[in-house]
Enzyme design. Structure first.
Site, PDB file in Angstrom:
ATOM      1  N   LYS A  53     -11.471  -4.769 -19.994  1.00 14.97           N
ATOM      2  CA  LYS A  53     -12.054  -4.407 -18.698  1.00 14.97           C
ATOM      3  C   LYS A  53     -11.574  -5.360 -17.588  1.00 14.97           C
ATOM      4  O   LYS A  53     -10.794  -6.255 -17.828  1.00 14.97           O
ATOM      5  CB  LYS A  53     -13.583  -4.392 -18.813  1.00 14.97           C
ATOM      6  CG  LYS A  53     -14.089  -3.330 -19.816  1.00 14.97           C
ATOM      7  CD  LYS A  53     -13.554  -1.961 -19.481  1.00 14.97           C
ATOM      8  CE  LYS A  53     -14.250  -0.804 -20.189  1.00 14.97           C
ATOM      9  NZ  LYS A  53     -14.222  -0.832 -21.641  1.00 14.97           N
TER      10      LYS A  53
HETATM   11  C1  LIG Z   1     -16.941   4.560 -19.271  1.00 19.78           C
HETATM   12  C2  LIG Z   1     -17.379   3.653 -20.382  1.00 19.78           C
HETATM   13  N1  LIG Z   1     -18.682   3.568 -20.687  1.00 19.78           N
HETATM   14  C3  LIG Z   1     -19.128   2.773 -21.670  1.00 19.78           C
HETATM   15  C4  LIG Z   1     -18.269   2.009 -22.420  1.00 19.78           C
HETATM   16  C5  LIG Z   1     -18.796   1.180 -23.540  1.00 19.78           C
HETATM   17  O1  LIG Z   1     -18.549  -0.168 -23.339  1.00 19.78           O
HETATM   18  P1  LIG Z   1     -18.372  -1.195 -24.569  1.00 19.78           P
HETATM   19  O2  LIG Z   1     -17.081  -0.876 -25.228  1.00 19.78           O
HETATM   20  O3  LIG Z   1     -18.390  -2.537 -23.895  1.00 19.78           O
HETATM   21  O4  LIG Z   1     -19.531  -1.011 -25.464  1.00 19.78           O
HETATM   22  C6  LIG Z   1     -16.897   2.043 -22.129  1.00 19.78           C
HETATM   23  C7  LIG Z   1     -15.958   1.209 -22.914  1.00 19.78           C
HETATM   24  O5  LIG Z   1     -14.810   1.446 -23.054  1.00 19.78           O
HETATM   25  C8  LIG Z   1     -16.435   2.882 -21.096  1.00 19.78           C
HETATM   26  O6  LIG Z   1     -15.135   2.951 -20.789  1.00 19.78           O
END
Ligand SMILES: Cc1ncc(COP(=O)(O)O)c(C=O)c1O
Length: 415
Positions: A198
């Site tokens: 990210k």
């Molecule tokens: C749009 C979106 N929402 C939620 C998430 C979930 O995040 P995490 O991977 O930190 O759990 C991601 C992760 O790639 C995402 O791109």
């Protein structure tokens, strides 16, 4: 094409957000991690790093409250839990997202109901959300895909008319803005991810923001097993998990936060450079932010018209490999509702709960209901992007795109 366009070489290695080459992790992070270790306090219930991160992040985006948690998925889960749906309530969301944004809905006993997306951006719109609403809708999740803000204004107007809270999923959209506001602060709750790839990272991590003190309190409790730390007679007030971020992650996040503004500015500047370098190529486009909004370029998606570019995103992406440019045709490959967990309703034992409570229409995933999602996936080619890109990297990508485009759209471009 810019005057300073560099002579292309085919074997340039691009910085990657999967290792140090494309990340901004350095001395500042190490100093704060060392400070956390020296303090002997690695839990956020006692330490200062995570608290500092929460205060500074809230200030940065302009929100009254922020809480850190274990991941972006945990952030979405925390937001849904704060809204506290009844079993079988519906949460309208997008089929073009990470599964981590969807399974929390099921864990809270609610049904994800999918709204179609705009095929030019992959984002839901007020019109598509409206079609997915019912008298059981308890919340709307709006994802700002790749950092390009969704048309949140009309969605908020619709949500307010229907009295439904909006959760903005900003996992991919740190510091994107709509008007004078950062995304995440326009809806009722904003959620962010600090995963490895990210805009800023702690490896894993998440943040939630809100202006609503009651929701902020519920989110704090949900991250902390429902335990009322500091209350005169604390108890475990409701079902909840340990979703805390550790002080080690908090230390890294605090240092990363100082680098976020420059990183996003860099991503934007380099994206503009690529925009300019390929603007004349027919059959290629990229999602544009709504008027008055700014994009933060988590990735640089190309929208490839297969009628102009033979073989579409798959052929173009395959060709880019010859230039060592990685890309992802079709992004998540298929709409999320085609994944086994949703399509086959694999949840708790054999119960199918909460799908067992769903209206048939809420779980009708007939492709004809999602023309925008299928069209978007057929056309999108996602280019990785990060804040360590320099003009020479972007010029290399542009040269690769131009060369492959010339082959695949043969005869359409001159000069
Ligand atoms: C749009 C979106 N929402 C939620 C998430 C979930 O995040 P995490 O991977 O930190 O759990 C991601 C992760 O790639 C995402 O791109």
């Amino acid at each position: 094409m810019p005057d300073s366009f560099h002579v292309p070489t085919r074997d340039l290695t691009l910085p990657s957000d999967q290792d140090a080459s494309g990340r901004t992790l350095g001395e500042e992070e190490m100093a704060l991690v060392a400070e956390a270790i020296r303090s002997g306090v690695l839990t956020s219930t006692k330490g200062r790093m995570v608290k500092g991160l929460e205060t500074r992040f809230a200030e940065l985006v302009g929100s009254r409250h922020a809480h850190a948690c274990a991941s972006g998925s945990a952030a979405i889960h925390t937001a849904i839990a704060a809204i506290d749906p009844e079993p079988g309530d519906e949460i309208v969301t997008t089929p073009i997202t990470d599964m981590g944004a969807l399974t929390p809905i099921l864990y809270q006993g609610a049904i994800p109901v999918f709204a179609d997306v705009d095929p030019r951006t992959g984002n839901v719109t007020a019109a598509t959300v409206e079609q997915a609403l019912s008298d059981r809708t308890r919340a709307i999740v709006v994802t700002h895909l790749f950092g390009c803000p969704a048309e949140i204004g009309p969605i908020m107007a619709l949500a307010q008319r229907r009295g439904v809270p909006v959760i903005e999923d900003c996992a991919q959209a740190f510091l994107s803005t709509v008007g004078v506001r950062h995304v995440g602060t326009i809806g009722t709750i904003g959620c962010f991810s600090l995963q490895q790839g990210k805009h800023i990272t702690t490896g894993e991590g998440g943040l939630v923001v809100t202006d609503d003190p009651d929701l902020a309190r519920r989110m704090y409790l949900f991250i902390n097993k429902g335990w009322g730390y500091g209350d005169p007679k604390p108890d475990h007030y409701f079902i909840a998990l340990n979703y805390r971020m550790s002080e080690l992650q908090g230390a890294v996040a605090l240092a990363q936060l100082d680098k976020l503004g420059d990183g996003v500015a860099r991503r934007r500047a380099m994206a503009e450079r690529l925009d300019d370098a390929i603007a004349d190529l027919p059959g290629l486009g990229t999602p544009r932010s709504p008027i008055g909004a700014t994009h933060s370029y988590w990735k640089y998606p190309l929208i490839v018209d297969p009628e102009t570019v033979r073989g579409g995103p798959v052929a173009l992406g395959g060709g880019l490999k010859d230039w060592s440019v990685a890309s992802a045709p079709r992004y998540i490959q298929k709409p999320a509702f085609e994944c086994a967990v949703i399509r086959e309703q694999r949840t708790f034992g054999r119960s199918r709960f909460p799908f067992s409570l769903a209206r048939p229409e809420a779980v009708d995933y007939a492709p004809a209901r999602f023309p925008g999602a299928y069209r978007f996936l057929e056309r999108v080619l996602v280019l990785p992007w990060n804040e360590r890109y320099e003009p020479r990297h972007v010029d290399h990508i542009a040269a690769a795109v131009r060369a492959k485009h010339a082959e695949l759209a043969g005869g359409l471009v001159h000069g």
